[in-house]
Design an enzyme around this catalytic site. Structure first.
Site, PDB file in Angstrom:
ATOM      1  N   ASP A 209      -3.515   2.528 -20.246  1.00 51.95           N
ATOM      2  CA  ASP A 209      -3.670   2.641 -18.817  1.00 51.95           C
ATOM      3  C   ASP A 209      -2.177   2.700 -18.117  1.00 51.95           C
ATOM      4  O   ASP A 209      -1.408   1.773 -18.934  1.00 51.95           O
ATOM      5  CB  ASP A 209      -4.458   1.524 -18.106  1.00 51.95           C
ATOM      6  CG  ASP A 209      -4.516   1.587 -16.922  1.00 51.95           C
ATOM      7  OD1 ASP A 209      -4.858   2.732 -16.193  1.00 51.95           O
ATOM      8  OD2 ASP A 209      -4.078   0.666 -15.972  1.00 51.95           O
TER       9      ASP A 209
ATOM     10  N   GLU B 257      10.564  -5.624   8.402  1.00 54.33           N
ATOM     11  CA  GLU B 257       9.592  -6.075   7.432  1.00 54.33           C
ATOM     12  C   GLU B 257       9.820  -7.353   6.839  1.00 54.33           C
ATOM     13  O   GLU B 257       9.177  -7.846   6.014  1.00 54.33           O
ATOM     14  CB  GLU B 257       9.588  -5.200   6.131  1.00 54.33           C
ATOM     15  CG  GLU B 257       9.518  -3.697   6.604  1.00 54.33           C
ATOM     16  CD  GLU B 257       7.778  -3.399   6.116  1.00 54.33           C
ATOM     17  OE1 GLU B 257       7.212  -4.129   6.162  1.00 54.33           O
ATOM     18  OE2 GLU B 257       7.804  -2.249   5.546  1.00 54.33           O
TER      19      GLU B 257
ATOM     20  N   GLY C  92       1.072  -0.583   8.733  1.00 56.87           N
ATOM     21  CA  GLY C  92       2.727  -0.771   8.678  1.00 56.87           C
ATOM     22  C   GLY C  92       2.764  -1.785   9.592  1.00 56.87           C
ATOM     23  O   GLY C  92       2.158  -2.930   9.731  1.00 56.87           O
TER      24      GLY C  92
ATOM     25  N   ALA D 269       7.916  -3.913  15.278  1.00 53.63           N
ATOM     26  CA  ALA D 269       8.647  -5.344  15.754  1.00 53.63           C
ATOM     27  C   ALA D 269       9.866  -4.495  16.538  1.00 53.63           C
ATOM     28  O   ALA D 269      10.222  -3.416  16.525  1.00 53.63           O
ATOM     29  CB  ALA D 269       9.139  -5.653  14.363  1.00 53.63           C
TER      30      ALA D 269
ATOM     31  N   VAL E  73       7.624   0.728  10.988  1.00 53.70           N
ATOM     32  CA  VAL E  73       7.636   1.200   9.775  1.00 53.70           C
ATOM     33  C   VAL E  73       6.255   1.079   9.088  1.00 53.70           C
ATOM     34  O   VAL E  73       5.533   0.228   9.094  1.00 53.70           O
ATOM     35  CB  VAL E  73       8.676   0.177   9.046  1.00 53.70           C
ATOM     36  CG1 VAL E  73       8.794   0.455   7.445  1.00 53.70           C
ATOM     37  CG2 VAL E  73      10.014  -0.155   9.549  1.00 53.70           C
ATOM     38  N   GLY E  74       5.887   2.410   8.577  1.00 56.61           N
ATOM     39  CA  GLY E  74       4.742   2.294   7.757  1.00 56.61           C
ATOM     40  C   GLY E  74       4.317   3.674   7.213  1.00 56.61           C
ATOM     41  O   GLY E  74       5.421   4.505   7.058  1.00 56.61           O
TER      42      GLY E  74
END
Length: 697
Positions: free
Chosen positions: A382, A416, A451, A454, A463-464
């Site tokens: 896997d 982040e 996300g 900020a 951010v996302g």
């Protein structure tokens, strides 16, 4: 209720006599596991002959009461009519037989005879029972040899045979106990305590005290320890061990989740649906005992050959007596038994290899796993969490006009920096590795599974995912379609960065290949594996990107469901391949069970660990190569033992049949050969293969 009473007590130590221990179907190893799973219990030792158990525990009333209550109400699984229970090692009895056999020549003749018949009687009875119920087998030959010697008043010979038989049984029992004990300790539950809401308060309990219906609290960084349904809260959940996907998923009230998932961010309260940890270690012990007693194909072949040689040896002894009327020569022939070393060398070599492997962090569940691993010619992996680390890393930073790569990365990392998501950790780690200064972020808003929003230097930063930036926030992302498409084709995940309603660029991440993966695949080929395949539930681009980094990989398949992985393994077997499958998730369980050998990684889900026949206990794929080498080495040891046993015993049989050696010397030579072969099997099995370290890229 079972009659139970305390016969001796010291602070933290109980000796308890229980009538149920005398039940022929009582399994002391199972009950030992049950007792050890009681919170506070340490050492447990049974004496079945005396019907007692000694339990060491933390001296508090709760623990003592729990022990007594458990023994007064023995679980039904502790007495299993179909369970063939083994006796515990008896060093005193074995030593006594050895000492008595040595002093036999010094005893008065009549006294030596009485004691010798008493010592040999159990062997004679067992031989008669075997003859009546199972035919002519080694027990019959042992009884014949002892009986002939007793009949001729060769008491030293008879006692030496009995003592050596007892020694062989003792060594096998000790091997069982040591191996089961070590393997059981390596498979203890990894989560010992959980947080539970009871009576309006949040308390911490041992996993053994958890009940169905308890409300279990799980927070960021914690592993989910039970199967259940989410009652409250949301979280970003790493289910790579369950789905095979490296990216976390969003879970919310009403969702059902399995144990083994890791919470990256958020807090949830579960309604516990599947518990039972009070018998988890007991089930592991029962499984291990059964697997250790399940004979491999090679062991079954050895035993069949040994059983076929018994009538031949018995016939030679009787024929020798009829031809020569020399009972001493006939007894000498009967003392040379091929089957002892042939039968015992296989399990001793197997158990020793299992023990040695366990000390190296490789858990082999039984003789069949070792035998099958030596015969494997096709290795199926896997991808996520097996060939890859299951951890993301930044590979590309692609800015739009007006901002540099480092500024784009620093801006994303600042937004982040308070986020516990694996994507956020990868971005922040990359920024720190470049020595970038991060501006403070305020008014941080986490949108689970989408996300983060900020304010950095007073300006709003997003951010996302593309869905979050374009559809939820209405920011045009079409300017990066070309570069984003190229990155996706290379199997990378994309993170979009925007500020004040304008897209600033994208950051690409990828699940990192294990540093040792290239070398391991090359070493597996060198160790006799002819074909290596990787299966994954990921997209084609991600799969191809991984394949491109592994020159010894023969084939990769993608977009697979759990049942499709199992079907591929089954198809390979139908083509005549001996297949090993390595994985770590619940989704891998069907393939792990289907394969000739299932191999689970250390971070694997509980279901995967229980489904696999081999469990790697360290995050190092080099151990897989070591396991293969140990299996091949064990097979060579068994062959060497077989050849030595047959060759030397044939010589002893020739000497005994020609009358050149008396029964005593024949017995000594035969048993010395048996002990020597077993000693070689044990010593050679403890040799550890040299494991290569480093990436080898």
């Amino acid at each position: 209720m079972t009659e139970c009473r305390v016969v001796h007590e010291l602070p933290g130590r109980l000796r308890i006599r229980c009538a149920g221990f005398h039940d022929p179907s009582f399994d002391p190893a199972y009950m030992e596991a049950v007792l050890k799973n009681i919170s506070g219990v340490g050492r447990v030792r049974f004496n079945i002959g005396a019907g007692t158990v000694v339990v060491g525990y933390n001296p508090d009333n709760t623990c003592r009461k729990t022990i007594l209550a458990c023994l007064k109400s023995l679980p039904a699984e502790a007495c299993h009519p179909m369970q063939k229970c083994h006796s515990l090692p008896d060093p005193v009895g074995t030593a006594a037989k050895a000492v008595f056999s040595l002093v036999t020549p010094a005893l008065p003749r009549r006294l030596a005879g009485v004691f010798s018949w008493a010592m040999g009687l159990p062997v004679l009875v067992r031989g008669m029972e075997t003859l009546l119920t199972g035919g002519v087998k080694v027990e019959v030959l042992d009884a014949a040899a002892v009986g002939f010697s007793l009949g001729q008043k060769q008491y030293f010979t008879a006692n030496a045979i009995v003592a050596l038989l007892a020694l062989g049984e003792y060594l096998e029992q000790v091997s069982d106990v040591k191996t089961i004990g070590l393997l059981s300790s390596l498979l203890r539950p990894r989560v010992e305590q959980v947080r539970v809401q009871r009576d309006g308060a949040e308390i911490r309990l041992a996993l053994t005290e958890l009940r169905v219906g308890d409300r279990v609290v799980c927070g960021s960084g914690e592993m989910v320890s039970v199967d259940g349904r989410i009652m409250e809260g949301e979280a970003s959940l790493d289910q790579s061990s369950i789905t095979g996907e490296s990216m976390p998923v969003h879970v919310q009230p009403g969702d059902e989740i399995l144990s083994g998932s890791l919470i990256h961010e958020g807090r949830i309260i579960l309604d516990a649906r599947q518990v039972g940890p009070e018998t988890r270690l007991a089930r592991i012990n029962r499984f291990l005992e059964n697997s250790l007693r399940f004979k491999s194909h090679g062991q079954q072949q050895s035993e069949r050959l040994a059983d076929r040689l018994v009538p031949a040896t018995l016939g030679m002894g009787l024929g020798m007596f009829l031809l020569t009327r020399d009972i001493r020569r006939a007894a000498a022939v009967l003392t040379v038994d091929f089957s002892c070393a042939i039968k015992l060398a296989n399990p001793v070599a197997t158990r020793t290899a299992m023990y040695s492997a366990a000390r190296e962090g490789i858990l082999l569940k039984g003789a069949q796993a070792l035998y099958a691993l030596a015969r494997v010619d096709t290795m199926v992996f896997d991808k996520t969490g097996t060939l890859t680390r299951g951890a993301l890393e930044v590979t590309d930073v692609v800015p739009e006009t007006g901002i540099s790569r480092n500024d784009l990365l620093a801006l994303a990392a600042a937004a982040e920096s308070h986020y516990a998501h694996p994507v956020a950790r990868a971005v922040v780690a990359e920024a720190k590795s470049r020595g970038l200064a991060l501006s403070p972020a305020g008014r941080v808003d986490f949108i689970v599974a989408h996300g983060v929003s900020a304010y950095v230097n007073g300006r709003r930063v997003l951010v996302g995912s593309r869905h979050f930036i374009e559809e939820d926030e209405g920011i045009d992302c079409s300017e990066v379609d070309r570069s984003a498409g190229t990155l996706r084709k290379n199997g990378k995940n994309l993170l979009y960065v925007a500020r004040e309603n304008r897209l600033l660029g994208v950051i690409a991440l990828r699940d990192a290949l294990r540093p040792e993966a290239v070398r391991v695949l090359r070493d597996l080929k060198a160790a006799g594996i002819r074909k290596i395949i990787t299966l994954t539930g990921d997209h084609p681009a991600t799969a191809r990107a991984v394949a491109g980094q592994l020159p010894d990989l023969d084939e990769i398949r993608w977009d697979l469901k759990p049942e499709q992985k199992a079907a591929i393994v089954s198809d390979l077997q139908k083509q005549g391949h001996q297949v090993a499958f390595a994985g770590d998730g619940v989704n891998d369980a069907p393939a792990l069970i289907t394969a000739d050998v299932g191999i689970c990684m250390p971070g694997g889900a509980d279901l995967a660990r229980e489904s696999a026949q081999v469990v790697l206990l360290k995050e190092d794929l080099n151990d897989l190569v070591a396991a293969r080498k140990m299996a091949v080495q064990a097979r060579k040891i068994i062959r060497t033992c077989f050849n030595a046993s047959v060759g030397l015993n044939s010589l002893f049989l020739l000497l005994a049949g020609s009358g050149r050696i008396p029964p005593v010397l024949a017995a000594v030579l035969h048993n010395a050969n048996t002990v020597g072969v077993l000693g070689y099997a044990a010593a050679a099995g403890m040799q550890r293969p040299v494991k290569k370290k480093g990436p080898g890229l």
